[in-house]
Design a protein around this motif. Structure first.
Motif, short mmCIF file in Angstrom:
data_model
loop_
_atom_site.label_atom_id
_atom_site.label_comp_id
_atom_site.label_asym_id
_atom_site.label_seq_id
_atom_site.Cartn_x
_atom_site.Cartn_y
_atom_site.Cartn_z
N ALA A 181 0.80 -1.17 -0.05
CA ALA A 181 -0.08 0.17 -0.04
C ALA A 181 0.75 1.37 0.01
N GLU A 182 1.88 1.11 0.67
CA GLU A 182 2.82 2.55 0.80
C GLU A 182 3.48 2.79 -0.63
N SER A 183 3.85 1.58 -1.07
CA SER A 183 4.98 1.74 -2.20
C SER A 183 3.71 2.09 -3.54
N SER A 184 2.61 1.55 -3.49
CA SER A 184 1.68 1.63 -4.54
C SER A 184 0.85 2.83 -4.67
N LYS A 185 0.78 3.30 -3.15
CA LYS A 185 -0.34 4.52 -2.93
C LYS A 185 -1.50 4.04 -3.34
N GLN A 186 -1.74 2.72 -3.38
CA GLN A 186 -3.11 1.94 -3.43
C GLN A 186 -3.56 1.06 -2.21
N ALA A 187 -5.02 0.85 -2.22
CA ALA A 187 -5.56 -0.17 -1.32
C ALA A 187 -5.06 -1.69 -1.84
N ASN A 188 -5.28 -2.59 -1.09
CA ASN A 188 -5.18 -4.04 -1.37
C ASN A 188 -6.04 -4.69 -0.49
N GLN A 189 -6.13 -5.90 -1.18
CA GLN A 189 -6.89 -7.08 -0.30
C GLN A 189 -6.52 -8.55 -0.59
N LEU A 190 -6.66 -9.06 0.58
CA LEU A 190 -6.38 -10.64 0.18
C LEU A 190 -7.74 -11.54 0.26
N VAL A 191 -7.76 -12.44 -0.69
CA VAL A 191 -9.11 -13.07 -0.87
C VAL A 191 -8.74 -14.59 -0.63
N VAL A 192 -9.60 -15.35 -0.41
CA VAL A 192 -9.69 -16.88 -0.48
C VAL A 192 -11.07 -17.26 -0.74
N PHE A 193 -10.94 -18.59 -1.34
CA PHE A 193 -12.26 -19.49 -1.99
C PHE A 193 -13.13 -20.05 -0.48
N ASP A 194 -14.12 -19.95 -0.44
CA ASP A 194 -15.17 -20.46 0.56
C ASP A 194 -16.57 -20.68 0.18
N ARG A 195 -16.82 -21.91 -0.02
CA ARG A 195 -18.41 -22.55 -0.30
C ARG A 195 -18.72 -21.50 -1.44
N ARG A 225 -11.35 -26.83 -9.82
CA ARG A 225 -12.19 -26.01 -10.50
C ARG A 225 -13.43 -26.25 -10.58
N GLU A 226 -13.60 -27.72 -11.12
CA GLU A 226 -15.05 -27.93 -11.27
C GLU A 226 -15.96 -28.14 -9.84
N ARG A 227 -15.16 -28.67 -8.83
CA ARG A 227 -15.89 -28.53 -7.55
C ARG A 227 -16.17 -27.27 -6.93
N MET A 228 -15.17 -26.24 -7.24
CA MET A 228 -15.46 -24.59 -6.84
C MET A 228 -16.76 -24.04 -7.62
N VAL A 229 -16.78 -24.40 -8.93
CA VAL A 229 -17.92 -24.03 -9.71
C VAL A 229 -19.36 -24.73 -9.24
N ALA A 230 -19.13 -26.16 -9.03
CA ALA A 230 -20.30 -26.92 -8.48
C ALA A 230 -21.06 -26.19 -7.20
N GLU A 231 -19.96 -25.74 -6.44
CA GLU A 231 -20.45 -24.98 -5.06
C GLU A 231 -21.15 -23.75 -5.26
N ASN A 232 -20.77 -23.01 -6.38
CA ASN A 232 -21.23 -21.83 -6.65
C ASN A 232 -22.57 -22.07 -7.29
N GLY A 233 -22.83 -23.09 -8.10
CA GLY A 233 -24.18 -23.52 -8.55
C GLY A 233 -24.85 -22.62 -9.60
N SER A 234 -25.29 -21.49 -9.21
CA SER A 234 -25.99 -20.75 -10.00
C SER A 234 -25.33 -19.99 -11.31
N GLU A 235 -24.15 -20.25 -10.98
CA GLU A 235 -23.07 -19.52 -12.01
C GLU A 235 -22.28 -20.51 -12.74
N ALA A 236 -22.65 -21.68 -12.78
CA ALA A 236 -21.91 -22.78 -13.34
C ALA A 236 -22.01 -22.66 -14.87
N SER A 237 -23.10 -21.83 -15.57
CA SER A 237 -23.05 -22.06 -16.81
C SER A 237 -22.07 -21.16 -17.42
N ARG A 238 -21.39 -20.33 -16.74
CA ARG A 238 -20.54 -19.17 -17.11
C ARG A 238 -19.10 -19.69 -17.33
#
Length: 260
Positions: free
Chosen positions: A99-113, A158-171
């Protein structure tokens, strides 16, 4: 504890459910109800209600109508406890430096359900910046973080992640899969925000010891016209890559060895 005392405290229904989970964890491609019963040396009728409950609670999913496979729910639950806390403890100092070097915010993200989940957030050092609350659940398909988490996983995960997402699997179209291959080849994602005009999401993977992404680090990049020292977008991508490489080294050495 003696065998007699152990039998006294048995919970047959719980044992049956755990037997199913342990069995499905050890196979690829899922099993039918009859195959589960055969491998566990039980009657198929014994497992109907248990499988139905495991599906409804999100621990097991149906494949092609009659096959059952584990989802990533157990994995997601584990991520939200000690391993995630260790990952955040590694990441926060590096996120602050970024954040200090880029002058930008940042966030850390993981996969969950079925979604990407923000587990750490670092504000921009100046007056202006884009931030998102820790705990926010965001799309796998419309965010840079989601693209990274999908791109740097095995096909099966990846298939399992998308299967858990369910409604967006067609994407998961051929065009989208090609996009994921591009991300893997260049090792970052750069895309306009689908939520905020004028923001470019820059995302890169935190790679674990198995070569797969355990998290995504994202900068919601905005052009700062009143901050002459702010790096341009190309320099910011480089800073992001340097940060995720450091974090990947730390994660591979410490996070995964301790059960992450």
């Amino acid at each position: 504890m003696s065998e007699e005392e152990s039998d006294r405290y048995r919970a047959p229904a719980l044992d049956k459910g755990l037997d199913i989970l342990e069995l499905l964890a050890a196979v690829d491609g899922g099993l039918t109800q009859a195959e589960i019963a055969k491998r566990l040396d039980r009657s198929p009728n014994e497992f109907y209600r248990m499988l139905d409950r495991l599906v409804k609670r999100g621990y097991v999913t149906r494949l092609d109508g009659d096959r059952f496979s584990l989802t990533l729910k157990l994995f997601g639950l584990a991520q939200l406890h000690a391993p995630v806390r260790r990952l955040v403890s590694f990441a926060v100092p590096l996120m602050r430096e970024l954040a200090e070097s880029s002058k930008q915010a940042n966030q850390l993200v993981v996969f969950d359900r079925g979604n990407a989940v923000v587990i750490a957030q670092q504000e921009a050092p100046g007056y202006w910046g884009i931030s998102i609350r820790v705990g926010s659940r965001i799309s796998l398909f419309d965010t840079g973080s989601g693209h990274i988490l999908l791109a740097f996983r095995s096909d099966r995960e990846r298939e399992r992640m998308v299967a858990e997402n369910g409604s967006e699997a067609s994407r998961m179209t051929p065009e989208f899969l090609n996009r994921l291959e591009l991300i893997r080849s260049r090792e970052y994602e750069m895309m306009p925000s689908a939520q905020t005009a004028g923001v470019i999401n820059l995302s890169a993977p935190v790679i674990g010891a198995d070569g797969m992404a355990i998290a995504a680090l994202t900068i919601p990049y905005i052009t700062l016209i009143n901050t002459s020292a702010a790096p341009d977008i190309s320099a910011t991508i480089q800073l992001l890559g340097e940060t995720t490489r450091k974090l990947s080294e730390m994660a591979g050495a410490g996070f995964n060895e301790n059960g992450g």
